[in-house]
Design an enzyme around this catalytic site. Sequence first.
Site, PDB file in Angstrom:
ATOM      1  CG  PHE A 182      -1.865   1.187   1.224  1.00 36.33           C
ATOM      2  CD1 PHE A 182      -3.068   1.117   0.546  1.00 36.33           C
ATOM      3  CD2 PHE A 182      -1.550   2.363   1.895  1.00 36.33           C
ATOM      4  CE1 PHE A 182      -3.943   2.201   0.527  1.00 36.33           C
ATOM      5  CE2 PHE A 182      -2.410   3.442   1.883  1.00 36.33           C
ATOM      6  CZ  PHE A 182      -3.614   3.360   1.203  1.00 36.33           C
TER       7      PHE A 182
ATOM      8  CG  ASP B  87       5.557   3.556   1.581  1.00 36.94           C
ATOM      9  OD1 ASP B  87       5.598   4.221   2.641  1.00 36.94           O
ATOM     10  OD2 ASP B  87       4.492   3.334   0.974  1.00 36.94           O
TER      11      ASP B  87
ATOM     12  CE  LYS C 224      -0.080   5.539   7.674  1.00 39.25           C
ATOM     13  NZ  LYS C 224      -1.461   5.863   8.056  1.00 39.25           N
TER      14      LYS C 224
END
Length: 404
Positions: free
Chosen positions: A138, A223, A252
């Site tokens: 993702f 990532d 995040k």
Amino acid sequence: MSTTPTRQDFDHYMTPNYAPQQIIPVRGEGSRLWDQQGREYIDFAGGIAVNSLGHCHPVLVNALKEQGEKLWHLSNIYTNEPALKLARTLVERTFADKVYLCSSGGEANEAALKLARRYAVDHYGEQKDKIISFSQSFHGRTLFTVSVGGQPKYSQGFGPVPGGILHATFNDLESVRQLVGDDTCAIMVEPMQGEGGIIPATPEFLTGLRELCDKHNALLVFDEVQTGAGRTGELYAYKNYGITPDILTSAKSLGGGFPVGAMLTSDKVAKSLAFGTHGSTYGGNALGSAIALAAIEFIDTPEVLEGVKTRHDLFREHLETINRKHGVFKEIRGMGLLIGAQMSDAFEGRAKDILPLAIEEGLMALIAGPNVLRMAPSLVIPEADIAEGMARLERAIERLVANA
């Protein structure tokens, strides 16, 4: 006239792409939250690995207040002191030479992918455009990032998707060898798959990816949107493996709850993101940068990072104790405070059923797909909150088992 919003207002006014729980939290402190009725919850969800220091941590609140009375936003026609301080701090604490600031993980990954292709064109020609990523990965919700992500459900129904994207199998180096070639411009990988089930990469796998990228003049892109900013017990997960990527993305936990993203890379690669090639209206704004700087400086200390590793052991011990009693988990895995508990065969696909039961018991948790219970709490969650949260989780699981 002022009115108190209700959960029904979400269904009335908001687009239906989310299905939030029925409660509405209104106040948070540390790893605890309170809803409109004053009911208390322990937070094991952490805003999906975002609230790195919990709710309303004094360090972040002070940074917000101090910068909020000085300067919020200028646009990238100008630079500002907090953005420059944040970029310098990230460079000094990582492999990177240059930083691109933006507002989210999806933006950071979009920038990374565009940079990888632009770098390949600049150095090798337009034929070098293939991107390899991994099934169940993702990388965000833009059309480019959902296409690179290995979950087709997120890109279906939106028309033609970007081409030149290939998907291998995570932790299977041979599957990558079958796809990689001199037309490969980048391999994008999560050091630990998050939405794909909390699955850490093996050291051999990441070492092999680095070697394949070097062999084929491709860029290795990590990532670290979910694994970065202290989440795994190192500032970034690549440090756990001793493998240096060419590009790294972060968001995040980086902002501790404020929308901030960053892409980190080397001088050599950064040159291809030349003037006018990419941008972000809110990226590097003074307010977000000041908060992210405060978060990084607080997190990147031996006390906090070692504490993450200690708390990982506590979470694992509690989950294993629960499992010995109830047999609901097949495997408990993860790194640091990104932890997944895969459901046993008898409870296949039932992870999502735990969440509403947990809410009723006063606990917020997550899932990573239908079969993995996910926890991504504050990096400084008190041990007492871990113990109490696990007691509440066990009560939820007892109810799940009783209704099986």
